[in-house]
Write a protein that holds these residues in place. Structure first.
Motif, PDB file in Angstrom:
ATOM      1  N   GLY A 216       2.082   3.738   6.895  1.00  0.00           N
ATOM      2  CA  GLY A 216       3.141   4.419   6.164  1.00  0.00           C
ATOM      3  C   GLY A 216       3.786   5.584   6.865  1.00  0.00           C
ATOM      4  O   GLY A 216       4.330   6.474   6.209  1.00  0.00           O
ATOM      5  N   VAL A 217       3.773   5.593   8.209  1.00  0.00           N
ATOM      6  CA  VAL A 217       4.389   6.682   8.965  1.00  0.00           C
ATOM      7  C   VAL A 217       5.741   6.211   9.503  1.00  0.00           C
ATOM      8  O   VAL A 217       5.808   5.247  10.270  1.00  0.00           O
ATOM      9  CB  VAL A 217       3.493   7.140  10.132  1.00  0.00           C
ATOM     10  N   VAL A 218       6.815   6.898   9.107  1.00  0.00           N
ATOM     11  CA  VAL A 218       8.168   6.510   9.512  1.00  0.00           C
ATOM     12  C   VAL A 218       8.369   6.749  11.012  1.00  0.00           C
ATOM     13  O   VAL A 218       7.652   7.514  11.645  1.00  0.00           O
ATOM     14  CB  VAL A 218       9.207   7.306   8.690  1.00  0.00           C
ATOM     15  N   ALA A 219       9.359   6.068  11.570  1.00  0.00           N
ATOM     16  CA  ALA A 219       9.770   6.197  12.975  1.00  0.00           C
ATOM     17  C   ALA A 219       8.699   5.604  13.901  1.00  0.00           C
ATOM     18  O   ALA A 219       8.333   4.449  13.742  1.00  0.00           O
ATOM     19  CB  ALA A 219      10.107   7.637  13.324  1.00  0.00           C
ATOM     20  N   ASP A 220       8.181   6.382  14.830  1.00  0.00           N
ATOM     21  CA  ASP A 220       7.249   5.839  15.815  1.00  0.00           C
ATOM     22  C   ASP A 220       5.870   5.532  15.245  1.00  0.00           C
ATOM     23  O   ASP A 220       5.019   4.979  15.928  1.00  0.00           O
ATOM     24  CB  ASP A 220       7.121   6.789  17.008  1.00  0.00           C
TER      25      ASP A 220
ATOM     26  N   ARG B  65      15.152   3.444  15.525  1.00  0.00           N
ATOM     27  CA  ARG B  65      13.948   4.137  15.999  1.00  0.00           C
ATOM     28  C   ARG B  65      13.537   5.278  15.073  1.00  0.00           C
ATOM     29  O   ARG B  65      12.346   5.504  14.836  1.00  0.00           O
ATOM     30  CB  ARG B  65      14.174   4.678  17.415  1.00  0.00           C
ATOM     31  N   GLU B  66      14.510   6.001  14.535  1.00  0.00           N
ATOM     32  CA  GLU B  66      14.208   7.215  13.777  1.00  0.00           C
ATOM     33  C   GLU B  66      14.062   7.000  12.269  1.00  0.00           C
ATOM     34  O   GLU B  66      13.368   7.772  11.589  1.00  0.00           O
ATOM     35  CB  GLU B  66      15.316   8.250  14.021  1.00  0.00           C
ATOM     36  N   LYS B  67      14.682   5.958  11.722  1.00  0.00           N
ATOM     37  CA  LYS B  67      14.775   5.819  10.269  1.00  0.00           C
ATOM     38  C   LYS B  67      13.931   4.704   9.669  1.00  0.00           C
ATOM     39  O   LYS B  67      13.760   4.658   8.445  1.00  0.00           O
ATOM     40  CB  LYS B  67      16.243   5.581   9.870  1.00  0.00           C
ATOM     41  N   THR B  68      13.398   3.821  10.487  1.00  0.00           N
ATOM     42  CA  THR B  68      12.712   2.653   9.937  1.00  0.00           C
ATOM     43  C   THR B  68      11.214   2.876   9.805  1.00  0.00           C
ATOM     44  O   THR B  68      10.634   3.760  10.444  1.00  0.00           O
ATOM     45  CB  THR B  68      12.960   1.407  10.811  1.00  0.00           C
TER      46      THR B  68
ATOM     47  N   ARG C 223       0.820  -1.217   0.000  1.00  0.00           N
ATOM     48  CA  ARG C 223       0.000   0.000   0.000  1.00  0.00           C
ATOM     49  C   ARG C 223       0.853   1.266   0.000  1.00  0.00           C
ATOM     50  O   ARG C 223       0.504   2.256  -0.628  1.00  0.00           O
ATOM     51  CB  ARG C 223      -0.923  -0.015   1.223  1.00  0.00           C
ATOM     52  N   HIS C 224       1.977   1.225   0.717  1.00  0.00           N
ATOM     53  CA  HIS C 224       2.804   2.420   0.845  1.00  0.00           C
ATOM     54  C   HIS C 224       4.154   2.214   0.175  1.00  0.00           C
ATOM     55  O   HIS C 224       4.996   1.478   0.662  1.00  0.00           O
ATOM     56  CB  HIS C 224       2.984   2.778   2.322  1.00  0.00           C
ATOM     57  N   LYS C 225       4.339   2.874  -0.961  1.00  0.00           N
ATOM     58  CA  LYS C 225       5.606   2.791  -1.679  1.00  0.00           C
ATOM     59  C   LYS C 225       6.739   3.364  -0.850  1.00  0.00           C
ATOM     60  O   LYS C 225       7.916   3.140  -1.136  1.00  0.00           O
ATOM     61  CB  LYS C 225       5.512   3.544  -3.012  1.00  0.00           C
ATOM     62  N   LEU C 226       6.378   4.108   0.205  1.00  0.00           N
ATOM     63  CA  LEU C 226       7.388   4.665   1.091  1.00  0.00           C
ATOM     64  C   LEU C 226       8.250   3.555   1.689  1.00  0.00           C
ATOM     65  O   LEU C 226       9.418   3.774   2.015  1.00  0.00           O
ATOM     66  CB  LEU C 226       6.715   5.473   2.208  1.00  0.00           C
ATOM     67  N   GLU C 227       7.678   2.359   1.818  1.00  0.00           N
ATOM     68  CA  GLU C 227       8.445   1.226   2.337  1.00  0.00           C
ATOM     69  C   GLU C 227       9.654   0.942   1.451  1.00  0.00           C
ATOM     70  O   GLU C 227      10.760   0.692   1.939  1.00  0.00           O
ATOM     71  CB  GLU C 227       7.560  -0.018   2.424  1.00  0.00           C
ATOM     72  N   LEU C 228       9.451   0.987   0.139  1.00  0.00           N
ATOM     73  CA  LEU C 228      10.544   0.755  -0.802  1.00  0.00           C
ATOM     74  C   LEU C 228      11.569   1.881  -0.733  1.00  0.00           C
ATOM     75  O   LEU C 228      12.785   1.640  -0.768  1.00  0.00           O
ATOM     76  CB  LEU C 228      10.000   0.619  -2.226  1.00  0.00           C
ATOM     77  N   ASP C 229      11.080   3.114  -0.632  1.00  0.00           N
ATOM     78  CA  ASP C 229      11.976   4.267  -0.526  1.00  0.00           C
ATOM     79  C   ASP C 229      12.807   4.196   0.753  1.00  0.00           C
ATOM     80  O   ASP C 229      14.003   4.484   0.748  1.00  0.00           O
ATOM     81  CB  ASP C 229      11.179   5.575  -0.544  1.00  0.00           C
TER      82      ASP C 229
END
Length: 221
Positions: free
Chosen positions: A189-193, A180-183, A40-46
């Motif tokens: 699709g929300v990075v970090a927390d 914690r900050e980059k994954t 769903r979130h291409k951000l995962e690939l990025d």
């Protein structure tokens, strides 16, 4: 030596990034492989590509879009709600995902001269996915070795760790803040927390809170 090279199955999430840091420490050469299955979130690939670049790791992205056609689920379809009915698998479970991912990772590993395939699956702290169980991994390991007549070892460093212990491992590897900050673990699709509401975020957050309590008290989990 072939045994000194590893391929890490890599999503850019907490677990696989922790595994990547561990593999970098343990193996002479490491490559990462990420699968594009129409998530769903291409951000995962990025996110995966960015982390691999940060760590100077050769990164492969393989097209697995056929999986989306075969197994509609909440991770690939916005019209399917994230949830779990009583007695059923979570709607985020993708039939055959780890079977296919690890099989393709093995093909890549053999071509790259790597014997080790590293994956962040866990039976101790998982979402009810049958393809995260130790018995499945051991079975597939035998099958892959027989199928390709090659000495694969599927490494599962998180198999018996809770999420809190996975945070501890990241800290031991000097990667706590980075993980914690980059994954990206969040189903939304929300990075970090993350969003703080989806099952993946809740699991990650509970583990983090448990670890930080122990960490602040000077204890190991």
């Amino acid at each position: 030596m072939k045994s000194n090279k590893a391929i890490v199955v890599f999503s850019g999430g907490q677990d696989s990034t922790t595994c990547l840091f561990k593999a970098i420490k343990e193996f002479g050469e490491v490559e990462a492989v990420t699968f594009d299955y129409g998530q769903r979130h291409k951000l995962e690939l990025d996110c995966a590509s960015r982390i691999a670049a940060d760590l100077k790791i050769k990164h492969h992205v393989l097209d697995m879009s056929l999986l989306n056609q075969l197994a509609p689920n909440a991770l690939t379809r916005s019209d399917i709600e994230i949830g779990q009915a009583e007695g059923e698998l979570p709607s985020t479970f993708v039939d055959g995902r780890n079977l296919l991912f690890l099989s393709f990772a093995a093909v890549l590993a053999k071509q790259a001269g790597a014997s080790h395939i590293v994956t962040g699956v866990s039976q101790s702290d998982f979402s009810g996915y049958p393809d995260c169980r130790d018995i499945f991994i051991k079975s597939l390991n035998v099958t892959l070795n027989l199928a390709m007549d090659y000495p694969f070892v599927i490494d599962t460093p998180l198999m018996w760790l809770t999420k809190a212990q996975t945070w501890q491992l990241a800290d031991d590897l000097g990667a706590y803040s980075y993980v914690r900050e980059k994954t990206l673990t969040c189903y939304n699709g929300v990075v970090a927390d993350g969003c703080g509401e989806c099952p993946a975020c809740l699991l990650r957050s509970r583990g983090l809170q448990e670890y930080e309590l122990a960490r602040n008290g000077g204890k190991r989990i």
